[in-house]
Scaffold this motif. Structure first.
Motif, PDB file in Angstrom:
ATOM      1  N   PRO A 128       0.823  -1.214   0.000  1.00 50.55           N
ATOM      2  CA  PRO A 128       0.000   0.000   0.000  1.00 50.55           C
ATOM      3  C   PRO A 128       0.857   1.264   0.000  1.00 50.55           C
ATOM      4  O   PRO A 128       2.010   1.237   0.435  1.00 50.55           O
ATOM      5  CB  PRO A 128      -0.794  -0.121   1.305  1.00 50.55           C
ATOM      6  CG  PRO A 128       0.082  -0.934   2.200  1.00 50.55           C
ATOM      7  CD  PRO A 128       0.797  -1.903   1.306  1.00 50.55           C
ATOM      8  N   GLY A 129       0.282   2.348  -0.492  1.00 56.43           N
ATOM      9  CA  GLY A 129       0.948   3.638  -0.418  1.00 56.43           C
ATOM     10  C   GLY A 129       1.919   3.946  -1.530  1.00 56.43           C
ATOM     11  O   GLY A 129       2.587   4.985  -1.499  1.00 56.43           O
ATOM     12  N   MET A 130       2.025   3.076  -2.542  1.00 57.24           N
ATOM     13  CA  MET A 130       2.911   3.355  -3.662  1.00 57.24           C
ATOM     14  C   MET A 130       2.166   4.185  -4.699  1.00 57.24           C
ATOM     15  O   MET A 130       1.045   3.858  -5.086  1.00 57.24           O
ATOM     16  CB  MET A 130       3.416   2.063  -4.306  1.00 57.24           C
ATOM     17  CG  MET A 130       4.415   2.300  -5.426  1.00 57.24           C
ATOM     18  SD  MET A 130       5.059   0.767  -6.157  1.00 57.24           S
ATOM     19  CE  MET A 130       3.710   0.318  -7.260  1.00 57.24           C
ATOM     20  N   ALA A 131       2.780   5.262  -5.152  1.00 57.91           N
ATOM     21  CA  ALA A 131       2.160   6.079  -6.188  1.00 57.91           C
ATOM     22  C   ALA A 131       2.020   5.261  -7.467  1.00 57.91           C
ATOM     23  O   ALA A 131       2.996   4.674  -7.944  1.00 57.91           O
ATOM     24  CB  ALA A 131       2.996   7.330  -6.440  1.00 57.91           C
ATOM     25  N   LEU A 132       0.799   5.197  -8.010  1.00 55.54           N
ATOM     26  CA  LEU A 132       0.576   4.409  -9.217  1.00 55.54           C
ATOM     27  C   LEU A 132      -0.640   4.945  -9.965  1.00 55.54           C
ATOM     28  O   LEU A 132      -1.728   5.073  -9.392  1.00 55.54           O
ATOM     29  CB  LEU A 132       0.339   2.929  -8.874  1.00 55.54           C
ATOM     30  CG  LEU A 132       0.176   1.992 -10.072  1.00 55.54           C
ATOM     31  CD1 LEU A 132       1.499   1.841 -10.831  1.00 55.54           C
ATOM     32  CD2 LEU A 132      -0.336   0.622  -9.629  1.00 55.54           C
ATOM     33  N   THR A 133      -0.435   5.266 -11.232  1.00 54.88           N
ATOM     34  CA  THR A 133      -1.531   5.697 -12.101  1.00 54.88           C
ATOM     35  C   THR A 133      -1.486   4.891 -13.383  1.00 54.88           C
ATOM     36  O   THR A 133      -0.524   4.152 -13.651  1.00 54.88           O
ATOM     37  CB  THR A 133      -1.421   7.191 -12.446  1.00 54.88           C
ATOM     38  OG1 THR A 133      -0.246   7.399 -13.271  1.00 54.88           O
ATOM     39  CG2 THR A 133      -1.326   8.045 -11.192  1.00 54.88           C
ATOM     40  N   GLU A 134      -2.504   5.031 -14.202  1.00 54.66           N
ATOM     41  CA  GLU A 134      -2.544   4.335 -15.479  1.00 54.66           C
ATOM     42  C   GLU A 134      -1.398   4.753 -16.391  1.00 54.66           C
ATOM     43  O   GLU A 134      -0.912   3.963 -17.202  1.00 54.66           O
ATOM     44  CB  GLU A 134      -3.901   4.584 -16.140  1.00 54.66           C
ATOM     45  CG  GLU A 134      -5.027   3.849 -15.425  1.00 54.66           C
ATOM     46  CD  GLU A 134      -6.397   4.443 -15.689  1.00 54.66           C
ATOM     47  OE1 GLU A 134      -6.457   5.584 -16.199  1.00 54.66           O
ATOM     48  OE2 GLU A 134      -7.386   3.766 -15.371  1.00 54.66           O
ATOM     49  N   GLN A 150      -9.045  -0.913 -12.508  1.00 56.17           N
ATOM     50  CA  GLN A 150     -10.400  -1.150 -12.022  1.00 56.17           C
ATOM     51  C   GLN A 150     -10.490  -1.206 -10.491  1.00 56.17           C
ATOM     52  O   GLN A 150     -11.558  -0.957  -9.924  1.00 56.17           O
ATOM     53  CB  GLN A 150     -10.942  -2.471 -12.611  1.00 56.17           C
ATOM     54  CG  GLN A 150     -10.918  -2.545 -14.120  1.00 56.17           C
ATOM     55  CD  GLN A 150     -11.963  -1.654 -14.765  1.00 56.17           C
ATOM     56  OE1 GLN A 150     -12.895  -1.203 -14.105  1.00 56.17           O
ATOM     57  NE2 GLN A 150     -11.802  -1.374 -16.037  1.00 56.17           N
ATOM     58  N   SER A 151      -9.385  -1.551  -9.853  1.00 57.41           N
ATOM     59  CA  SER A 151      -9.419  -1.688  -8.394  1.00 57.41           C
ATOM     60  C   SER A 151      -8.003  -1.617  -7.841  1.00 57.41           C
ATOM     61  O   SER A 151      -7.029  -1.688  -8.591  1.00 57.41           O
ATOM     62  CB  SER A 151     -10.064  -3.019  -7.992  1.00 57.41           C
ATOM     63  OG  SER A 151      -9.224  -4.107  -8.394  1.00 57.41           O
ATOM     64  N   GLY A 152      -7.909  -1.497  -6.523  1.00 56.98           N
ATOM     65  CA  GLY A 152      -6.618  -1.556  -5.852  1.00 56.98           C
ATOM     66  C   GLY A 152      -5.871  -0.247  -5.769  1.00 56.98           C
ATOM     67  O   GLY A 152      -4.800  -0.189  -5.153  1.00 56.98           O
ATOM     68  N   CYS A 153      -6.407   0.821  -6.354  1.00 57.32           N
ATOM     69  CA  CYS A 153      -5.786   2.145  -6.299  1.00 57.32           C
ATOM     70  C   CYS A 153      -6.846   3.201  -6.014  1.00 57.32           C
ATOM     71  O   CYS A 153      -8.007   3.065  -6.429  1.00 57.32           O
ATOM     72  CB  CYS A 153      -5.083   2.488  -7.620  1.00 57.32           C
ATOM     73  SG  CYS A 153      -3.600   1.529  -7.959  1.00 57.32           S
ATOM     74  N   GLU A 154      -6.420   4.251  -5.302  1.00 60.77           N
ATOM     75  CA  GLU A 154      -7.336   5.351  -5.007  1.00 60.77           C
ATOM     76  C   GLU A 154      -6.523   6.634  -4.882  1.00 60.77           C
ATOM     77  O   GLU A 154      -5.499   6.657  -4.197  1.00 60.77           O
ATOM     78  CB  GLU A 154      -8.094   5.064  -3.709  1.00 60.77           C
ATOM     79  CG  GLU A 154      -9.322   5.930  -3.510  1.00 60.77           C
ATOM     80  CD  GLU A 154     -10.161   5.437  -2.341  1.00 60.77           C
ATOM     81  OE1 GLU A 154     -11.269   4.944  -2.561  1.00 60.77           O
ATOM     82  OE2 GLU A 154      -9.672   5.546  -1.186  1.00 60.77           O
ATOM     83  N   PHE A 155      -6.982   7.663  -5.594  1.00 54.63           N
ATOM     84  CA  PHE A 155      -6.317   8.971  -5.560  1.00 54.63           C
ATOM     85  C   PHE A 155      -4.834   8.866  -5.930  1.00 54.63           C
ATOM     86  O   PHE A 155      -3.985   9.587  -5.401  1.00 54.63           O
ATOM     87  CB  PHE A 155      -6.471   9.626  -4.189  1.00 54.63           C
ATOM     88  CG  PHE A 155      -7.892   9.683  -3.715  1.00 54.63           C
ATOM     89  CD1 PHE A 155      -8.875  10.330  -4.471  1.00 54.63           C
ATOM     90  CD2 PHE A 155      -8.273   9.063  -2.525  1.00 54.63           C
ATOM     91  CE1 PHE A 155     -10.192  10.377  -4.037  1.00 54.63           C
ATOM     92  CE2 PHE A 155      -9.594   9.104  -2.099  1.00 54.63           C
ATOM     93  CZ  PHE A 155     -10.556   9.762  -2.861  1.00 54.63           C
ATOM     94  N   GLY A 156      -4.526   7.929  -6.851  1.00 53.40           N
ATOM     95  CA  GLY A 156      -3.159   7.814  -7.346  1.00 53.40           C
ATOM     96  C   GLY A 156      -2.220   6.992  -6.501  1.00 53.40           C
ATOM     97  O   GLY A 156      -1.006   7.002  -6.742  1.00 53.40           O
ATOM     98  N   TYR A 157      -2.752   6.256  -5.508  1.00 58.08           N
ATOM     99  CA  TYR A 157      -1.909   5.429  -4.642  1.00 58.08           C
ATOM    100  C   TYR A 157      -2.512   4.032  -4.480  1.00 58.08           C
ATOM    101  O   TYR A 157      -3.736   3.876  -4.487  1.00 58.08           O
ATOM    102  CB  TYR A 157      -1.737   6.068  -3.258  1.00 58.08           C
ATOM    103  CG  TYR A 157      -0.895   7.316  -3.286  1.00 58.08           C
ATOM    104  CD1 TYR A 157       0.487   7.246  -3.116  1.00 58.08           C
ATOM    105  CD2 TYR A 157      -1.484   8.554  -3.497  1.00 58.08           C
ATOM    106  CE1 TYR A 157       1.264   8.396  -3.150  1.00 58.08           C
ATOM    107  CE2 TYR A 157      -0.712   9.714  -3.539  1.00 58.08           C
ATOM    108  CZ  TYR A 157       0.665   9.627  -3.373  1.00 58.08           C
ATOM    109  OH  TYR A 157       1.428  10.759  -3.424  1.00 58.08           O
TER     110      TYR A 157
END
Length: 293
Positions: A30-36, A66-73
C-alpha cells in the motif's frame, strides 16, 4: 494455470479476440504512487501495429485500473487491470477448426480439452502477454523506487544475424550502460545500428515471402539485491526460466554464458571474486550472469 508468483502474484485473463484482456495483481504494497500512465508507457511499447515488422492488428491498448488504487496510490489490495480488444476479428480463424495451424496450439487444445477458442490462439495467443506487461510495469516501478533496479531488454539476434562481439568487453560495457531510449531508436529494438538495419531487411524479406523467422531477446538487470531466490526449486534463474518459457513460441532460455559456457574450461569460465573500491566483493567477470550456485 494462469497465475504466476507467490509474494507478488499475477493472474492474466482473456483470449486473443474476446472483449478484453488483462490481469489481477496481488501483493503490491500500500501507499505506492501508481496511475494508469505508469503502466501505459510499457503497453504502448508493446502495442501491435507500430511498424511493418509486426502484426497488422491495430490495437490502442489503453489500460484501465479497475481496483486496488485510489487517488493515485495503491491500497495494498488486488489491482485489476483491463485492456479492451478493439480490433476483434474472430471470423479470420474459422479455417483452424478444420486445419490446425502448424506450430500453434490449436490441435493440442482440441485434444486436451475437447474445445478451443474460436478466435485465434485463445489463451496461447501472444495477446495474453498484455497482462504480463501491465503487471511487469507495476513490479518494475516498485523495484526501481525501493532498490534502484534497472531492467533493459533488446533484440540481439534475428535469424542468423547477431549483434557483434557478444560477451566481449565492448558488449559487456553496453550491458552496463544501455537504456530503453537507445533500444527504442530502431523499429526492430536492436541498439546496434548496422545490425538493426540488416535485421529489418531480413524480417521484411521473410514477410514478403509469406514466411517468418526467429530471434533472441537479451535482458540485463542492474542493481538487483543480493540473495534473491530460494533453494532448491525456487532459485532465481529457475523462476525466471519458468516465466520466460511460458511466453508463447519461446523455445530457449539462457543465463550468462548459457550453453556457450559448456565450451569453456573451468579456469576460463569461473568468475573470481575481488574487492572493489568500496571494499565490497565483486566478480572480475560475469560468465554466470549475476547468479551464483
Amino acid at each position: 494455470m494462469s497465475t504466476f508468483g507467490k509474494e507478488f502474484r499475477v493472474t492474466t485473463y482473456g483470449e486473443s479476440h474476446c472483449k478484453s484482456v488483462g490481469c489481477i495483481v496481488d501483493g503490491v504494497p500500500p501507499g505506492m504512487a501508481l496511475t494508469e500512465d505508469d503502466i501505459q508507457v510499457q503497453l504502448t511499447r508493446r502495442r501491435p501495429g507500430q511498424s511493418n515488422l509486426t502484426t497488422p492488428r491495430n490495437e490502442k491498448d489503453r489500460v484501465a485500473i479497475q481496483s486496488g488504487c485510489e487517488f493515485g496510490y495503491t491500497l495494498g489490495t488486488p489491482i485489476c487491470l483491463t485492456v479492451q480488444n478493439q480490433d476483434q476479428r474472430p471470423r479470420d480463424y474459422t479455417e483452424t477448426d478444420f486445419y490446425p495451424r502448424p506450430s500453434h496450439a490449436d490441435y493440442t487444445y482440441l485434444q486436451k480439452y475437447g474445445v478451443k477458442a474460436s478466435s485465434g490462439g485463445g489463451r496461447s495467443s501472444a495477446r495474453e502477454t498484455v497482462g504480463r506487461v501491465a503487471a511487469g510495469a507495476i513490479a518494475e516501478k516498485y523495484l526501481k523506487e525501493v532498490y534502484g533496479v534497472e531492467i533493459v531488454a533488446f533484440v540481439s539476434s534475428v535469424g542468423t544475424i547477431d549483434m557483434p562481439g557478444q560477451m566481449g568487453n565492448e558488449y559487456m560495457q553496453l550491458l552496463n550502460t544501455i537504456t530503453r531510449n537507445q533500444v527504442d531508436e530502431t523499429a526492430v529494438r536492436c541498439p546496434h545500428e548496422e545490425t538493426a538495419r540488416r535485421m529489418h531487411e531480413e524480417i521484411v524479406e521473410c514477410t514478403q515471402e509469406m514466411n517468418s523467422t526467429g530471434g533472441i531477446v537479451t535482458c540485463v538487470i542492474r542493481n538487483a539485491p543480493v540473495g534473491l531466490g530460494e533453494p532448491c526449486f525456487d532459485k532465481l534463474e529457475a523462476l525466471l526460466a519458468h516465466a520466460m518459457l511460458s511466453i508463447p513460441a519461446t523455445k530457449g532460455f539462457e543465463v550468462g554464458s548459457g550453453f556457450n559456457g559448456t565450451r569453456l574450461h573451468g579456469n576460463e569460465h569461473n568468475d573470481a571474486f575481488e574487492l572493489n573500491s568500496s571494499g565490497t566483493l565483486r566478480t572480475k567477470t560475469n560468465h554466470s550472469g549475476g547468479i551464483q550456485g
